[in-house]
Write a protein that holds these residues in place. Structure first.
Motif, PDB file in Angstrom:
ATOM      1  N   LYS A   1     -56.808 -11.151  -2.394  1.00  0.00           N
ATOM      2  CA  LYS A   1     -55.561 -10.612  -1.855  1.00  0.00           C
ATOM      3  C   LYS A   1     -54.486 -11.678  -1.692  1.00  0.00           C
ATOM      4  O   LYS A   1     -53.297 -11.345  -1.586  1.00  0.00           O
ATOM      5  CB  LYS A   1     -55.822  -9.923  -0.518  1.00  0.00           C
ATOM      6  CG  LYS A   1     -56.732  -8.703  -0.638  1.00  0.00           C
ATOM      7  CD  LYS A   1     -56.908  -8.012   0.704  1.00  0.00           C
ATOM      8  CE  LYS A   1     -57.797  -6.786   0.567  1.00  0.00           C
ATOM      9  NZ  LYS A   1     -57.995  -6.090   1.863  1.00  0.00           N
ATOM     10  N   GLU A   2     -54.862 -12.948  -1.619  1.00  0.00           N
ATOM     11  CA  GLU A   2     -53.877 -14.013  -1.471  1.00  0.00           C
ATOM     12  C   GLU A   2     -53.316 -14.466  -2.816  1.00  0.00           C
ATOM     13  O   GLU A   2     -52.328 -15.215  -2.849  1.00  0.00           O
ATOM     14  CB  GLU A   2     -54.514 -15.204  -0.755  1.00  0.00           C
ATOM     15  CG  GLU A   2     -54.957 -14.886   0.674  1.00  0.00           C
ATOM     16  CD  GLU A   2     -55.536 -16.100   1.363  1.00  0.00           C
ATOM     17  OE1 GLU A   2     -55.597 -17.183   0.722  1.00  0.00           O
ATOM     18  OE2 GLU A   2     -55.920 -15.978   2.540  1.00  0.00           O
ATOM     19  N   LEU A   3     -53.926 -14.024  -3.897  1.00  0.00           N
ATOM     20  CA  LEU A   3     -53.444 -14.395  -5.221  1.00  0.00           C
ATOM     21  C   LEU A   3     -52.436 -13.361  -5.698  1.00  0.00           C
ATOM     22  O   LEU A   3     -52.741 -12.162  -5.727  1.00  0.00           O
ATOM     23  CB  LEU A   3     -54.614 -14.475  -6.209  1.00  0.00           C
ATOM     24  CG  LEU A   3     -54.285 -14.925  -7.636  1.00  0.00           C
ATOM     25  CD1 LEU A   3     -53.796 -16.370  -7.643  1.00  0.00           C
ATOM     26  CD2 LEU A   3     -55.497 -14.766  -8.544  1.00  0.00           C
ATOM     27  N   PRO A   4     -51.216 -13.748  -6.074  1.00  0.00           N
ATOM     28  CA  PRO A   4     -50.225 -12.762  -6.534  1.00  0.00           C
ATOM     29  C   PRO A   4     -50.689 -12.055  -7.805  1.00  0.00           C
ATOM     30  O   PRO A   4     -51.543 -12.551  -8.543  1.00  0.00           O
ATOM     31  CB  PRO A   4     -48.968 -13.583  -6.787  1.00  0.00           C
ATOM     32  CG  PRO A   4     -49.279 -14.984  -6.424  1.00  0.00           C
ATOM     33  CD  PRO A   4     -50.715 -15.118  -6.095  1.00  0.00           C
ATOM     34  N   HIS A   5     -50.105 -10.899  -8.041  1.00  0.00           N
ATOM     35  CA  HIS A   5     -50.455 -10.135  -9.243  1.00  0.00           C
ATOM     36  C   HIS A   5     -50.139 -10.923 -10.505  1.00  0.00           C
ATOM     37  O   HIS A   5     -50.855 -10.820 -11.500  1.00  0.00           O
ATOM     38  CB  HIS A   5     -49.700  -8.801  -9.265  1.00  0.00           C
ATOM     39  CG  HIS A   5     -50.159  -7.857  -8.196  1.00  0.00           C
ATOM     40  ND1 HIS A   5     -51.429  -7.343  -8.142  1.00  0.00           N
ATOM     41  CD2 HIS A   5     -49.502  -7.330  -7.128  1.00  0.00           C
ATOM     42  CE1 HIS A   5     -51.552  -6.543  -7.095  1.00  0.00           C
ATOM     43  NE2 HIS A   5     -50.389  -6.515  -6.466  1.00  0.00           N
ATOM     44  N   ALA A   6     -49.065 -11.715 -10.469  1.00  0.00           N
ATOM     45  CA  ALA A   6     -48.728 -12.517 -11.643  1.00  0.00           C
ATOM     46  C   ALA A   6     -49.814 -13.540 -11.938  1.00  0.00           C
ATOM     47  O   ALA A   6     -50.100 -13.855 -13.099  1.00  0.00           O
ATOM     48  CB  ALA A   6     -47.382 -13.215 -11.436  1.00  0.00           C
ATOM     49  N   GLY A   7     -50.461 -14.062 -10.875  1.00  0.00           N
ATOM     50  CA  GLY A   7     -51.553 -14.997 -11.089  1.00  0.00           C
ATOM     51  C   GLY A   7     -52.761 -14.338 -11.719  1.00  0.00           C
ATOM     52  O   GLY A   7     -53.442 -14.924 -12.570  1.00  0.00           O
TER      53      GLY A   7
END
Length: 265
Positions: free
Chosen positions: A20-26
């Motif tokens: 959840k802490e990783l952005p969707h772009a990542g």
């Protein structure tokens, strides 16, 4: 990176997908990296190539790569020259094997990374590049054996469902149809609906049509059942403009009135 090194599929491990802490772009960047990964688990795209794939700036790509590396999802190996210790090539380990220790073969013919890959992460980068022509999303060089997606909505390959209720003044059409069905013919309602929507008569024209229809149903031919068209054709050919033949009065003789005492031949 050479086009032949691309894989058709990309893989996102569940740990990456549900971070959840990783952005969707990542997460999308990880998917792109895995689709580019060599059989030994690494790839060597430049930041410029990744930015073009994702329509992001190179600065944002560097930030996302750092996030993936901090979480242990990827591992970056930099090969430097022996003489000057400058960066020669960068390899990114991803896929399902981020912790692999196998180094890439030294004799493999790989393209040199652009100089911008060696810039410090804090240095300003230019605006996002134009969309890549080789973006893995929407590629046209798909294998022929992959079947096309079925059409969405309705039955596959089926025809469009016919309408039985018009979009134009449906309440006035119902009055017209009920009168026409009762006094003339009641076939092909859907065809009449189509012609009604094409014609889109205003209230004045509808009133004119009603008066003409009342006169026509009292005509001698229509009373005898001769020449009565479907409502569809009545609307299509503007049959309300027809002049109906007057009904014959049974109490009056045919022909002009005869004067008494005059001999007619």
């Amino acid at each position: 990176m050479a086009e032949e090194q691309r894989g058709y599929w990309g893989v996102i491990p569940g740990e990456v997908m549900h971070d959840k802490e990783l952005p969707h772009a990542g997460k999308l960047l990880y998917l792109v990296l895995s689709s580019m990964a060599h059989k030994n688990g690494y790839c060597w795209p430049s930041n410029e190539t990744l930015a073009a794939e994702l329509n992001l700036s190179k600065r944002r790509v560097r930030e996302l790569l750092a996030m993936l590396q901090e979480r242990g999802y990827i591992r970056v190996h930099v090969r430097r020259t022996e003489e000057t210790s400058e960066v020669e090539r960068r390899f990114i380990y991803c896929g399902m094997f981020p912790e692999r220790e196998t180094a890439p073969p030294s004799g493999e013919d790989l393209p040199d990374p652009p100089a911008e890959d060696c810039l410090p992460s804090g240095e300003k980068s230019p605006d996002p590049p134009a969309k890549s022509r080789t973006c893995i999303i929407g590629r046209k060089d798909l294998p022929e054996h992959i079947p096309p997606l079925p059409p969405t909505g309705g039955k596959r390959g089926g025809r469009k469902k016919d309408k039985s209720v018009p979009s134009w003044k449906p309440e006035r059409f119902e009055a017209f149809w009920e009168y026409y069905r009762t006094h003339a013919r009641g076939e092909d309602r859907q065809g009449a609906v189509q012609e009604w929507d094409k014609l889109q008569p205003d209230d004045a024209l509808i009133d004119t049509m009603a008066r003409a229809l009342q006169a026509q149903v009292r005509s001698e031919s229509w009373r005898d059942g001769v020449g009565i068209p479907y409502a569809k054709r009545w609307l299509k050919h503007a049959r309300w403009t027809d002049t109906p033949k007057a009904a014959r009065d049974p109490d009056k003789p045919d022909g002009p009135a005869r004067e008494p005492g005059v001999k007619y031949i």
